[in-house]
Design a protein around this motif. Structure first.
Motif, mmCIF file in Angstrom:
data_model
loop_
_atom_site.group_PDB
_atom_site.id
_atom_site.type_symbol
_atom_site.label_atom_id
_atom_site.label_comp_id
_atom_site.label_asym_id
_atom_site.label_seq_id
_atom_site.Cartn_x
_atom_site.Cartn_y
_atom_site.Cartn_z
ATOM 1 N N ILE A 79 -2.334 91.265 138.290
ATOM 2 C CA ILE A 79 -3.404 92.257 138.200
ATOM 3 C C ILE A 79 -4.772 91.576 138.224
ATOM 4 O O ILE A 79 -5.672 91.982 138.952
ATOM 5 C CB ILE A 79 -3.274 93.101 136.903
ATOM 6 N N ASP A 125 -5.855 90.270 141.587
ATOM 7 C CA ASP A 125 -6.323 91.378 142.429
ATOM 8 C C ASP A 125 -7.713 91.826 141.996
ATOM 9 O O ASP A 125 -8.607 92.042 142.814
ATOM 10 C CB ASP A 125 -5.368 92.579 142.322
ATOM 11 N N SER A 126 -7.876 91.964 140.678
ATOM 12 C CA SER A 126 -9.126 92.476 140.118
ATOM 13 C C SER A 126 -10.290 91.533 140.420
ATOM 14 O O SER A 126 -11.366 91.957 140.850
ATOM 15 C CB SER A 126 -8.957 92.651 138.599
ATOM 16 N N HIS A 156 -5.821 99.648 136.434
ATOM 17 C CA HIS A 156 -4.849 98.789 137.113
ATOM 18 C C HIS A 156 -3.471 98.984 136.481
ATOM 19 O O HIS A 156 -3.360 99.048 135.248
ATOM 20 C CB HIS A 156 -5.205 97.305 136.973
ATOM 21 N N THR A 157 -2.443 99.048 137.326
ATOM 22 C CA THR A 157 -1.069 99.132 136.831
ATOM 23 C C THR A 157 -0.187 98.259 137.714
ATOM 24 O O THR A 157 -0.345 98.260 138.937
ATOM 25 C CB THR A 157 -0.569 100.596 136.869
ATOM 26 N N HIS A 158 0.707 97.501 137.070
ATOM 27 C CA HIS A 158 1.617 96.672 137.865
ATOM 28 C C HIS A 158 2.947 96.540 137.142
ATOM 29 O O HIS A 158 2.992 96.449 135.922
ATOM 30 C CB HIS A 158 1.006 95.285 138.114
ATOM 31 N N THR A 178 2.801 89.337 135.081
ATOM 32 C CA THR A 178 2.359 90.647 135.556
ATOM 33 C C THR A 178 0.841 90.761 135.412
ATOM 34 O O THR A 178 0.151 91.235 136.307
ATOM 35 C CB THR A 178 3.078 91.751 134.750
ATOM 36 N N SER A 210 -0.420 98.146 132.128
ATOM 37 C CA SER A 210 -1.607 98.888 132.556
ATOM 38 C C SER A 210 -2.847 98.304 131.887
ATOM 39 O O SER A 210 -2.801 97.938 130.705
ATOM 40 C CB SER A 210 -1.490 100.363 132.166
#
Lengths: 173, 437
Positions: free
Chosen positions: A159, A162-163, A51-53, A155, A67
């Motif tokens: 993530i 979403d995860s 994951h990256t945001h 941030t 990340s």
């Protein structure tokens, strides 16, 4: 002319009284924060993130890319790159240290706890779980700097949301 | 005298233009230790440990201004203009007297008072010009020409009106030294230009734009010259006739007056031909179910009940400034800026933004501390009771042009003295020390 800086260390300015180098009570510029800012262990480019945001504070120019490498519901690696003020970078570094090797749900709990602390609503007991991040407690008294301290956490929250959503969707299949 | 040595040393670096002012300033530096003005400002007088270096954001107000505001409410409070009883007449007189004073302050006469429009601030004044005047003269193919150093308040209103009318927003850029050249003005202003709008003094670089030259070039092509005077009025005597401009805006709160009062002056024929900006009470002559006839200028642009107490207090602020006098204001500010820039230049971790010559900085010194974010600098200075501004200073396009994201800004007024500069310098050493222990 326009502020290009090359100077690193200057003689003469460090002869300040010792007590002035350490902050008044309630300050966010604690020794731990300054240490994380000067030597951020988690500020590097991760090789294979899951994951990256990117998180940005447009008004200050704070800009970090967070990340995570999440394997079997565990945050195995957390790292960030980017630029910003000492508060935003140190807070992100402390956060990465705190959530590494933690289950996603625990990372989410810590994230919520951090936000609770910023709102001035966390109990002393809860603060213990936040470790060094609890040193940023007094940021609640500096409204102008809250978004700096929160940047990494906000941030992370995006993530994790979403995860967790993706995991839930997978389980439901 | 501790201040004298660095001044003389620093004079070696000066240009010819700066030298004369530098010499004059150094004579006055000793006077900066004595400060007869701080006592006039209750906030400064009651906080002697505070170094207030953010007057470009908002100035402090002297007791006479605060007293005037209170006096209005205690002795003449009534809704001005419409009331037919004595109190309302008094309130109306107070507004008119202030209006005439503002006219004289801008180099006009009492007879020009009808061209002074009161609004909330310089931003609103510039919005009136862009939305009411701009929208009525601009069309596709026309250009509005502004400088890259504009505060967002003299930038976004033009972006908006250009978007609405199909006109193009064109920028004049500053050179390496932060100055706008005649060559750049002539490269950007042309037959297609309908409006030129520029800050008189930049809120980031502190430089004064050559408004007289800009106006003459604009007028060569029949364009209208608009000036944002928010940062000039506190430091420079303004004469709108001498500058030969068409609109001039400023905020009372940066000129030691109350918050919430702005001034727009415009040439009578332009104001007269413009549609109103806000509509409602007080701005009409007559109203029927479907139509209205506008009141004459300035009431046409002053819908709703005005902040009469604030307008009355602005009158007091102008009196105060005139009593201090621009000679004294400029002498003190010049000495302060020279001293402050010199002492900043002695810190080799500080980079000053804008011209090297202190004579070109009108109360404003922007800088960065190498490798330390301006918000950290400002927060740590605050712990030492030094108040500066840090960020993009509502001038993001300028900072982008300069290749920086944000910077620190110390802004000075005549009520500052050498102790404020000492606190800033000591505070910056503290900042540097904290990050390099």
């Amino acid at each position: 002319m326009f502020g290009a800086c090359s100077t690193t260390k200057t003689e003469g300015v460090l002869n300040l009284p010792r007590e002035r180098l350490f902050m008044a009570e309630g300050s966010i510029y604690t020794a731990a924060l300054m240490e994380h800012n000067a030597h951020p262990d988690y500020k590097y480019e991760m090789e294979h993130p899951t994951h990256t945001h990117e998180g940005v504070n447009p008004s200050c120019g704070d800009d970090i890319i967070l990340s995570l490498r999440v394997v079997d519901g565990i945050v195995e690696e957390a790292a960030f790159t980017g630029s910003g003020c000492a508060v935003s970078l140190a807070s992100a570094d402390i956060m990465a240290d705190l959530i590494t090797d933690e289950p996603v749900e625990e990372a989410k709990r810590l994230c919520d706890l951090f936000m609770k602390m910023i709102r001035g609503e966390a109990t002393d007991e809860e603060l213990e779980d936040l470790g060094e991040a609890a040193e940023l407690k007094s940021i609640a008294l500096m409204p102008a700097r809250v978004k700096c301290a929160e940047l990494g956490w906000r941030t992370l929250d995006t993530i994790l949301a979403d995860s967790i959503q993706a995991e839930t969707a997978k389980e439901e299949l | 005298m501790a201040e004298t040595r660095p001044i003389l040393h620093g004079a070696d670096m000066l240009t010819e233009r700066g030298r004369a002012e530098w010499d004059a300033a150094s004579v006055q530096v000793s006077a900066l230790v004595d400060n007869p003005y701080k006592k006039d400002f209750p906030l400064l007088a009651t906080k002697p440990s505070l170094a207030f270096l953010d007057s470009a954001a908002t100035a402090q107000r002297p007791a006479v201004v605060l007293d005037a505001q209170r006096d209005f409410y205690e002795s003449m409070n009534a809704n001005a203009l419409r009331g037919l009883y004595k109190l309302s007449v008094e309130a109306t007189k107070a507004i008119n007297a202030s209006r005439a004073h503002v006219a004289r302050f801008l180099g006009l006469t009492d007879a020009d008072a009808c061209d002074i429009v009161f609004c909330r601030n310089a931003s609103e004044a510039l919005n009136i010009v862009a939305a009411s005047y701009g929208a009525s003269v601009l069309g596709a193919g026309d250009e509005v020409c502004i400088t890259i150093m504009e505060h967002h308040s003299n930038l976004i209103p033009w972006q908006q009106v250009c978007e609405r009318t199909g006109a193009k927003l064109v920028y004049m850029y500053v050179g390496e030294d932060g100055m706008l050249t005649e060559e750049e003005m002539r490269a950007k202003i042309g037959p297609q230009t309908k409006i030129v709008s520029a800050a008189h003094v930049s809120n980031v670089l502190g430089v004064e734009n050559n408004i007289k030259l800009l106006a003459s070039i604009a007028h060569e092509y029949g364009a209208t010259m608009v000036v944002d005077g928010a940062q000039s009025v506190p430091h420079l005597q303004v004469n709108v006739r001498d500058l030969d401009v068409d609109f001039f805006a400023f905020s009372a709160h940066k000129a030691f007056g109350p918050l919430g009062i702005g001034v727009l002056w415009g040439r009578h024929e332009l104001l007269d031909a413009m549609p109103p900006f806000l509509t409602g009470g007080e701005m009409i002559d007559s109203v029927t179910e479907q139509e209205a006839v506008w009141a004459p200028v300035p009431e046409k642009f002053e819908a709703g009940t005005q902040d009469a107490a604030g307008i009355y207090a602005l009158d007091a602020a102008l009196n105060y400034m005139e009593n201090v006098g621009y000679d004294a204001i400029q002498m003190r500010e010049s000495a302060l800026v020279h001293t402050c820039m010199h002492r900043l230049s002695e810190l080799d971790f500080v980079r000053i933004i804008g011209p090297e010559d202190p004579a070109l900085h009108h109360g404003v010194i922007s800088f960065n501390v190498c490798g330390i974010h301006p918000h950290d600098v400002s927060s740590i200075l605050d712990m030492d009771n030094v108040a500066i501004r840090a960020g993009h200073h509502c001038a993001q396009p300028l900072l982008t042009h300069l290749g920086i994201e944000s910077c620190c800004r110390a802004s000075l007024a005549f009520y500052n003295d050498s102790s404020d500069i000492d606190k800033l310098i000591n505070g910056l050493e503290h900042v540097w020390g904290m990050f390099h222990d």
